[in-house]
Design an enzyme around this catalytic site. Structure first.
Site, mmCIF file in Angstrom:
data_model
loop_
_atom_site.group_PDB
_atom_site.id
_atom_site.type_symbol
_atom_site.label_atom_id
_atom_site.label_comp_id
_atom_site.label_asym_id
_atom_site.label_seq_id
_atom_site.Cartn_x
_atom_site.Cartn_y
_atom_site.Cartn_z
ATOM 1 C CB ALA A 136 -1.060 0.073 1.193
ATOM 2 C CD GLU A 194 9.386 -0.932 6.069
ATOM 3 O OE1 GLU A 194 8.299 -0.854 5.672
ATOM 4 O OE2 GLU A 194 9.476 -1.747 7.320
ATOM 5 C CB THR A 225 3.196 -6.610 0.255
ATOM 6 O OG1 THR A 225 2.028 -5.795 0.741
ATOM 7 C CG2 THR A 225 2.663 -6.452 -1.342
ATOM 8 N N GLY A 248 -0.195 -15.653 -3.837
ATOM 9 C CA GLY A 248 -1.346 -16.124 -4.642
ATOM 10 C C GLY A 248 -1.541 -14.988 -5.843
ATOM 11 N N GLY A 249 -2.268 -14.126 -5.572
ATOM 12 C CA GLY A 249 -2.420 -13.238 -6.685
ATOM 13 C C GLY A 249 -3.266 -12.129 -6.298
ATOM 14 C CG HIS A 277 -3.370 -19.111 4.991
ATOM 15 N ND1 HIS A 277 -3.377 -20.473 4.334
ATOM 16 C CD2 HIS A 277 -3.720 -18.482 3.678
ATOM 17 C CE1 HIS A 277 -3.302 -20.183 3.248
ATOM 18 N NE2 HIS A 277 -3.544 -19.208 2.481
ATOM 19 C CB THR A 293 -0.171 -19.539 -2.660
ATOM 20 O OG1 THR A 293 -1.343 -19.197 -3.229
ATOM 21 C CG2 THR A 293 0.488 -20.682 -3.295
ATOM 22 C CD GLU A 294 -7.307 -19.233 -0.521
ATOM 23 O OE1 GLU A 294 -7.252 -17.919 -0.525
ATOM 24 O OE2 GLU A 294 -7.954 -19.620 0.728
ATOM 25 N NE ARG A 344 -5.802 -24.546 0.305
ATOM 26 C CZ ARG A 344 -6.269 -23.553 0.924
ATOM 27 N NH1 ARG A 344 -7.878 -23.453 1.157
ATOM 28 N NH2 ARG A 344 -5.714 -22.377 1.174
ATOM 29 C CG HIS A 346 -2.826 -15.359 6.403
ATOM 30 N ND1 HIS A 346 -1.381 -15.281 5.860
ATOM 31 C CD2 HIS A 346 -3.571 -15.029 5.313
ATOM 32 C CE1 HIS A 346 -1.486 -14.921 4.680
ATOM 33 N NE2 HIS A 346 -2.633 -14.628 4.128
ATOM 34 C CB ALA A 368 -4.315 -8.889 0.884
HETATM 35 P P1 ADP Z 1 0.386 -3.057 3.402
HETATM 36 O O1 ADP Z 1 0.763 -3.087 2.021
HETATM 37 O O2 ADP Z 1 -1.155 -3.700 3.676
HETATM 38 O O3 ADP Z 1 0.289 -1.687 3.758
HETATM 39 P P2 ADP Z 1 2.458 -4.677 4.730
HETATM 40 O O4 ADP Z 1 2.547 -5.614 5.577
HETATM 41 O O5 ADP Z 1 2.735 -5.142 3.335
HETATM 42 O O6 ADP Z 1 0.972 -4.096 4.692
HETATM 43 O O7 ADP Z 1 3.545 -3.415 4.712
HETATM 44 C C1 ADP Z 1 3.524 -2.807 6.068
HETATM 45 C C2 ADP Z 1 4.929 -2.170 6.149
HETATM 46 O O8 ADP Z 1 4.772 -0.942 7.233
HETATM 47 C C3 ADP Z 1 5.826 -3.223 6.460
HETATM 48 O O9 ADP Z 1 6.947 -3.225 5.833
HETATM 49 C C4 ADP Z 1 6.148 -2.767 7.968
HETATM 50 O O10 ADP Z 1 7.559 -3.109 8.331
HETATM 51 C C5 ADP Z 1 5.889 -1.266 7.907
HETATM 52 N N1 ADP Z 1 5.743 -0.519 9.267
HETATM 53 C C6 ADP Z 1 5.050 -1.027 10.317
HETATM 54 N N2 ADP Z 1 4.946 -0.216 11.403
HETATM 55 C C7 ADP Z 1 5.911 0.870 11.061
HETATM 56 C C8 ADP Z 1 6.493 1.939 11.645
HETATM 57 N N3 ADP Z 1 6.070 2.208 12.808
HETATM 58 N N4 ADP Z 1 7.207 2.953 10.938
HETATM 59 C C9 ADP Z 1 7.569 2.559 9.909
HETATM 60 N N5 ADP Z 1 7.236 1.543 8.873
HETATM 61 C C10 ADP Z 1 6.373 0.397 9.581
#
Ligand code: ADP
Length: 597
Positions: A164, A183, A192, A197-198, A390, A402-403, A406, A530, A575
């Site tokens: 996201a 990050e 992610t 899956g997809g 999961h 992965t689903e 199945r 999951h 997702a």
């Molecule tokens: P989505 O794609 O649904 O947002 P993801 O789990 O793929 O979820 O990605 C979320 C990301 O946010 C991860 O890489 C995680 O390490 C990062 N993250 C979580 N908490 C923090 C934070 N406090 N500060 C910076 N990054 C963070």
């Protein structure tokens, strides 16, 4: 391809290291070919050690001078891209810097890190070094000193570099905004990158080409039904309506998707995957990383956001903590993309006591930080007790199967060799069905044809979690199941497929091919945490809603950090659709806000 380039690069580096060392290399464990020079700590030379990593063997090549660990190179071409490969990249320089194997493992890549440390230890031991005596050297500057602070001023701060966050950052930059991504882990990807899956989408050119009469309505209905109708229908509709465009956008940034399959709870084949059914997570993450780099988007790793600053009712900045610096980000909008809380045991237990002690498939960064940060400034949360397990997770390694396995035709059998449920029912129902079997586990059974159709299977084979046999009786013996039972279960299943009959458990999808081509395979599975369906409340513009029901000015959220889209249960393939659709919407809304407020 990328893996091959990395492998070639590592071979070149290793060759250079070997050539640049004046002494003859010592093959792991053999007596060094040179004698220590007077007063030297080490016997100079090049030494090699091996250890078993996540995906196969890891080799460490260590060059010692009289008194230093001069260089460390690790080679592990089968480690997971964007996870283990980060430890291969980051840990050797850390060992060189600390002059010790007493270094922290790279968060998120613990298995690979431990293997690197073990391989370096083996190399050093073969050089006669007692590694327990190598105390880590801490750089003078970091001892007890307060961290320096960096100020960054941007239009938008994206928190979290999962699907996201990356999507939102790329779109915000494309709209002309200045962007920084924070990050907390040493690598991008979050949950992610683990998605195998997809991405679900309705009304796509690929579906039309294959004559699949899917519709937005059907996608909405499947998602609502799968979510037990707890979903926020407006969000579901927004996701479904924008799904085909999400596929087109991925294509436009370099991630075309050419394979279609069923996912659990779907009426039509709508799960889009890369060619050959390769895992989607790593594939799109590589594309995102390429785009981030080529667009010059600032991304700060090892940087954890801890607080959003508000000024007169509007978002005005973010406080973050880095490894070497503290950060103050001044920004007009924040896009929260921190993922869920599936790796936070305490939070899981707080919202659903029954799940205490469950294994998790989640990346270690999924600790719910964003939910807490948003709540601190008044955000509302929804559906927090809706936590998905999961059904098919290998328990020793927490690897999720992965689903699509199945979806492409695998069945589940219990320890008596019998099927017991519609394998492609929704995740919560299949999980419950497995937990009701004796021992609370099951085996996925499939054949060579499925392996050939689904490249994700290779990663399970590399991780050594798959039993393989030339016929079903042998396979049954290997997994302690009655051979006659397994043979007759598979025969009945094949008969249902070839005669297009009514399935015993009303399964209607993933029935294109029989299980009939040797060798045969089995993976032992049970449920694990999951996906956390609950999270920060958003509206269809990805604006975060406060507890008083109004949007918080300048705060947007997308992906697993949000709640409401998936209701009581997220169906497979939704997702990735959620993160791409709402990541893009969050960027669009933030752009409009910044340009107009
Ligand atoms: P989505 O794609 O649904 O947002 P993801 O789990 O793929 O979820 O990605 C979320 C990301 O946010 C991860 O890489 C995680 O390490 C990062 N993250 C979580 N908490 C923090 C934070 N406090 N500060 C910076 N990054 C963070």
């Amino acid at each position: 391809m990328k893996r091959r380039i990395v492998a070639i690069a590592m071979i070149v580096i290793m060759a250079f290291v070997l050539m640049s060392c004046s002494k003859k290399p010592n093959e792991g464990g053999a007596t060094p070919s040179v004698t220590p020079s007077a007063g030297g700590r080490f016997t100079p030379g090049t030494y090699e050690g091996k250890a078993s990593g996540y995906g196969g063997e890891i080799t460490a090549t260590v060059v010692l001078t009289n008194d230093r660990i001069e260089s460390v190179v690790a080679f592990g071409p089968n480690e997971t891209e964007n996870i283990g490969s980060i430890a291969i990249r980051d840990l050797p320089p850390e060992i060189e810097q600390k002059q010790s194997v007493q270094v922290d493992t790279v968060s998120g890549a613990t298995t690979t890190s431990k293997a690197i440390i073990e391989a370096v230890t083996a190399a050093l031991t073969s050089a006669g070094v007692d590694v327990s005596k190598l105390a880590p050297v801490e750089p003078e500057a970091t001892k007890g000193a307060a961290l320096p602070e960096e100020m960054i001023a941007v239009d938008v701060c994206v928190i979290g570099a999962g699907g996201a966050g990356m999507t939102a950052a790329i779109e915000a930059k494309a709209a002309g905004l200045s962007v920084v991504i924070l990050e907390k882990m040493p690598m991008a990807g979050g949950n992610t990158v683990k998605a195998t899956g997809g991405i679900n989408a309705a009304n796509t050119p690929l579906q039309k080409e294959l004559g699949i009469a899917d519709s937005v309505e059907s996608f909405v209905e499947d998602t609502m039904k799968g979510g037990n109708y707890l979903n926020n229908e407006a969000l579901v509709r927004t996701m479904a309506e924008n799904s085909a465009d999400a596929i087109a956008w991925l294509d436009s940034i370099g991630a075309p998707l050419s394979t279609l399959s069923f996912s659990g709870g779907a009426t039509f084949k709508r799960m889009h995957a890369p060619e050959g059914g390769a895992p989607i997570g790593n594939y799109i993450m590589n594309t995102f990383l390429n785009n981030i780099e080529s667009n010059g988007i600032d991304i700060r790793y090892n940087t954890k956001a801890t607080k959003i600053i508000m000024d007169q009712g509007k978002v005005s900045g973010v406080i973050a903590k880095g490894k070497e610096k503290d950060y103050k980000i001044a920004c007009e909008a924040v896009i929260l993309a921190t993922g869920g809380f599936g790796a936070n045991e305490a939070m899981i237990e707080e919202y659903d006591k029954k799940l205490a002690g469950y294994k998790t498939t989640n990346a270690p960064g999924a600790t719910g930080d964003g939910i807490v940060i948003a709540q601190d400034i008044g955000a509302n949360v929804v559906d927090m007790d809706q936590i998905q397990t999961h059904p098919t997770v290998e328990q020793e390694t927490s690897i999720m199967i992965t689903e699509s396995v199945r979806g492409q035709g695998a069945i589940l059998v219990n320890r008596n060799g019998e099927r017991f449920y519609n394998e492609l029912s929704t995740r919560n129902l299949v999980s419950n069905a497995i937990l009701q079997q004796e021992g609370s586990y099951a085996y996925l059974i499939f054949d060579q044809q499925l392996r050939e159709n689904l490249s994700a299977v290779e990663s399970y084979i590399n991780a050594d979690i798959v039993k393989e046999a030339n016929n079903l009786s042998e396979l049954a013996n290997d997994i302690n199941v009655d051979p006659d039972k397994l043979v007759s279960t598979v025969a009945n299943w094949n008969k249902t497929i070839t005669e297009k009959g009514q399935d015993l458990y009303n399964r209607t999808t993933g029935m294109d091919t029989t299980i009939s081509k040797a060798p045969y395979y089995a993976i032992k599975v049970a449920p694990a945490i999951h996906h956390t369906m609950g999270g920060v409340e958003i509206n269809t513009k990805a604006e975060v809603i406060s507890t008083d029901g109004k949007p918080i000015n300048g705060l947007y959220a997308a992906g697993e950090v949000t709640g409401g889209i998936h209701g009581a249960n997220r169906i497979g393939g939704n997702a990735v659709c959620d993160i791409v659709v709402f990541g893009r919407i969050a960027a669009k809304s933030a752009t409009e806000y910044i340009k107009t407020h």
